[in-house]
Design an enzyme around this catalytic site. Structure first.
Site, PDB file in Angstrom:
ATOM      1  N   HIS A 102      28.980  -4.316 -36.052  1.00 34.23           N
ATOM      2  CA  HIS A 102      29.206  -4.009 -34.701  1.00 34.23           C
ATOM      3  C   HIS A 102      27.922  -4.595 -33.862  1.00 34.23           C
ATOM      4  O   HIS A 102      26.769  -4.648 -34.369  1.00 34.23           O
ATOM      5  CB  HIS A 102      28.979  -2.416 -34.294  1.00 34.23           C
ATOM      6  CG  HIS A 102      29.479  -2.147 -32.941  1.00 34.23           C
ATOM      7  ND1 HIS A 102      28.369  -1.987 -32.110  1.00 34.23           N
ATOM      8  CD2 HIS A 102      30.545  -1.633 -32.367  1.00 34.23           C
ATOM      9  CE1 HIS A 102      28.989  -1.815 -30.745  1.00 34.23           C
ATOM     10  NE2 HIS A 102      30.286  -1.296 -31.334  1.00 34.23           N
ATOM     11  N   SER A 133      35.098  -2.189 -23.350  1.00 31.89           N
ATOM     12  CA  SER A 133      35.570  -1.429 -22.169  1.00 31.89           C
ATOM     13  C   SER A 133      37.195  -1.185 -21.985  1.00 31.89           C
ATOM     14  O   SER A 133      37.707  -1.367 -20.789  1.00 31.89           O
ATOM     15  CB  SER A 133      34.934  -2.130 -20.806  1.00 31.89           C
ATOM     16  OG  SER A 133      33.422  -1.850 -20.995  1.00 31.89           O
ATOM     17  N   GLY A 147      30.717  -1.359 -23.367  1.00 25.20           N
ATOM     18  CA  GLY A 147      29.859  -0.226 -22.666  1.00 25.20           C
ATOM     19  C   GLY A 147      29.479  -0.791 -21.153  1.00 25.20           C
ATOM     20  O   GLY A 147      28.845   0.071 -20.578  1.00 25.20           O
ATOM     21  N   LYS A 200      29.982   6.205 -32.115  1.00 27.36           N
ATOM     22  CA  LYS A 200      28.636   5.823 -31.953  1.00 27.36           C
ATOM     23  C   LYS A 200      27.771   7.039 -32.187  1.00 27.36           C
ATOM     24  O   LYS A 200      28.070   8.071 -33.080  1.00 27.36           O
ATOM     25  CB  LYS A 200      28.152   5.273 -30.576  1.00 27.36           C
ATOM     26  CG  LYS A 200      29.062   4.043 -30.352  1.00 27.36           C
ATOM     27  CD  LYS A 200      28.736   3.287 -29.026  1.00 27.36           C
ATOM     28  CE  LYS A 200      29.732   2.286 -28.851  1.00 27.36           C
ATOM     29  NZ  LYS A 200      29.409   1.195 -27.754  1.00 27.36           N
ATOM     30  N   GLY A 221      33.218   4.233 -25.227  1.00 26.34           N
ATOM     31  CA  GLY A 221      33.321   5.466 -24.276  1.00 26.34           C
ATOM     32  C   GLY A 221      34.683   6.151 -24.306  1.00 26.34           C
ATOM     33  O   GLY A 221      34.390   7.280 -24.237  1.00 26.34           O
ATOM     34  N   GLU A 264      34.729  -8.375 -30.049  1.00 26.85           N
ATOM     35  CA  GLU A 264      34.270  -7.557 -28.863  1.00 26.85           C
ATOM     36  C   GLU A 264      33.066  -8.359 -28.232  1.00 26.85           C
ATOM     37  O   GLU A 264      31.948  -8.501 -28.825  1.00 26.85           O
ATOM     38  CB  GLU A 264      33.262  -6.328 -29.506  1.00 26.85           C
ATOM     39  CG  GLU A 264      34.473  -5.676 -30.464  1.00 26.85           C
ATOM     40  CD  GLU A 264      33.645  -3.968 -30.366  1.00 26.85           C
ATOM     41  OE1 GLU A 264      34.359  -3.028 -29.916  1.00 26.85           O
ATOM     42  OE2 GLU A 264      32.601  -3.869 -31.144  1.00 26.85           O
ATOM     43  N   GLU A 299      25.846  -3.428 -31.816  1.00 23.39           N
ATOM     44  CA  GLU A 299      24.665  -2.736 -31.759  1.00 23.39           C
ATOM     45  C   GLU A 299      23.846  -2.937 -32.983  1.00 23.39           C
ATOM     46  O   GLU A 299      22.589  -2.678 -32.999  1.00 23.39           O
ATOM     47  CB  GLU A 299      25.042  -1.259 -31.088  1.00 23.39           C
ATOM     48  CG  GLU A 299      25.570  -1.404 -29.658  1.00 23.39           C
ATOM     49  CD  GLU A 299      26.656  -0.085 -29.389  1.00 23.39           C
ATOM     50  OE1 GLU A 299      26.683   0.693 -30.158  1.00 23.39           O
ATOM     51  OE2 GLU A 299      27.155  -0.363 -28.439  1.00 23.39           O
ATOM     52  N   ASN A 340      35.118   4.349 -32.016  1.00 17.73           N
ATOM     53  CA  ASN A 340      33.788   4.257 -32.363  1.00 17.73           C
ATOM     54  C   ASN A 340      32.969   5.362 -31.478  1.00 17.73           C
ATOM     55  O   ASN A 340      32.625   5.063 -30.241  1.00 17.73           O
ATOM     56  CB  ASN A 340      33.337   3.034 -32.267  1.00 17.73           C
ATOM     57  CG  ASN A 340      31.934   2.844 -32.639  1.00 17.73           C
ATOM     58  OD1 ASN A 340      31.262   3.790 -33.214  1.00 17.73           O
ATOM     59  ND2 ASN A 340      31.372   1.739 -32.390  1.00 17.73           N
TER      60      ASN A 340
HETATM   61  C1  PEP Z   1      32.298  -0.409 -28.722  1.00 22.71           C
HETATM   62  O1  PEP Z   1      31.232  -0.078 -28.878  1.00 22.71           O
HETATM   63  O2  PEP Z   1      32.849  -0.964 -29.745  1.00 22.71           O
HETATM   64  C2  PEP Z   1      33.168  -0.760 -27.676  1.00 22.71           C
HETATM   65  C3  PEP Z   1      34.097  -1.485 -27.456  1.00 22.71           C
HETATM   66  O3  PEP Z   1      32.573   0.278 -26.370  1.00 22.71           O
HETATM   67  P1  PEP Z   1      33.257   0.579 -25.212  1.00 22.71           P
HETATM   68  O4  PEP Z   1      34.799   0.668 -25.214  1.00 22.71           O
HETATM   69  O5  PEP Z   1      32.630   1.628 -24.454  1.00 22.71           O
HETATM   70  O6  PEP Z   1      33.073  -0.748 -24.167  1.00 22.71           O
END
Ligand code: PEP
Length: 249
Positions: free
Chosen positions: A94, A212, A172, A11, A234, A166, A96, A9
């Site tokens: 998601h 993460s 993040g 973003k 990320g 998640e 966010e 993703n």
């Molecule tokens: C995400 O935004 O779905 C995500 C898992 O981000 P990160 O891997 O950066 O934690």
């Protein structure tokens, strides 16, 4: 056997040039695992990304879409628009989107319906906040997110649904759920599906972990029996890191 999937993703990162550069770096990577690979660039880069990955085993997917087919929704993108440029899969729910754009379970139920009506595949995201986890309510929260957005569907719809657990506190933040926490929740999600539908349905749905995931922890997380892949934020922005995760299976 359930599909292994690793989805990146991106973003709101990468303009056109960076998108093309990252894709050309991804194309140089060697895939040694059986995982399906997906990337989710921003809307403006979906078409160039789709064109650039045509002959490669990388699926370009959308990060979001609206629930209406068309109309006066300034700034929004419909399922039909995504399909018109070859996009077959959309990420919905998601954290966010839920947190910053106030997407509710009810909105998400409508988006899921629209995606399925347009014969798209959905990566449906959900997960608890830190306070929920601390209070021991994480299973309750996750169960209600799944029930409210998905349990009006027929069992057959789950052929087109991938779930992505998640935990919000792990997105993040550099803080990852332990492999055991991920496994426990994935097993709980599967049981929730089995109770509502059947163990056949529950056992056929891929459940991804997101939060993460990095090259140094992917192998252990993916080794858990109910973890079928990852949704990667990320670490999906660096070709080497992303493919180290893809190849962790
Ligand atoms: C995400 O935004 O779905 C995500 C898992 O981000 P990160 O891997 O950066 O934690």
């Amino acid at each position: 056997m359930r599909k292994h999937i690793v989805a990146g993703n991106w973003k709101m990162n990468n303009g056109l040039i960076q998108t093309k550069t990252l894709i050309s770096e991804l194309k140089q990577q060697k895939k040694t695992s059986d995982a399906e690979v997906m990337i989710a660039p921003a809307f403006t880069n979906l078409w160039p990304a789709f064109e650039a990955t045509r002959q490669y085993p990388i699926e370009v997917v959308a990060q979001n879409m609206h629930f209406a087919d068309a109309g006066a929704y300034t700034g929004e993108i419909s399922a039909g628009m995504l399909k018109s440029i070859g996009i077959q899969t959309v990420i919905l729910g998601h954290s966010e989107r839920r947190a910053y754009f106030n997407e509710t379970d009810n909105d998400l139920a409508k988006k899921v319906d629209t995606a399925l009506a347009n014969e798209m595949r959905v990566i449906f995201c959900f997960g608890e906040e830190l306070d929920d986890r601390k209070a021991g309510n994480h299973e309750k929260v996750v169960e209600s997110q799944i029930k409210n957005a998905l349990f009006h569907l027929e069992a057959s719809a789950f052929k087109s649904i991938v779930l992505a657990y998640e935990p919000v506190w792990a997105i993040g933040t550099g803080e990852t759920a332990t492999p055991e926490q991920a496994q426990d929740m994935h097993a709980f999600i599967r049981k929730t599906l089995a109770d509502k539908y059947s163990s056949e349905t529950a056992n056929s749905v891929s459940i991804l972990y997101g939060g993460s995931v990095k090259p140094n922890n992917a192998k252990e997380i993916f080794s858990k029996p109910d973890v079928d892949g990852g949704l990667i934020g990320g670490a999906s922005l660096k070709a080497d890191d992303f493919f180290a995760i893809v190849n962790a299976f």
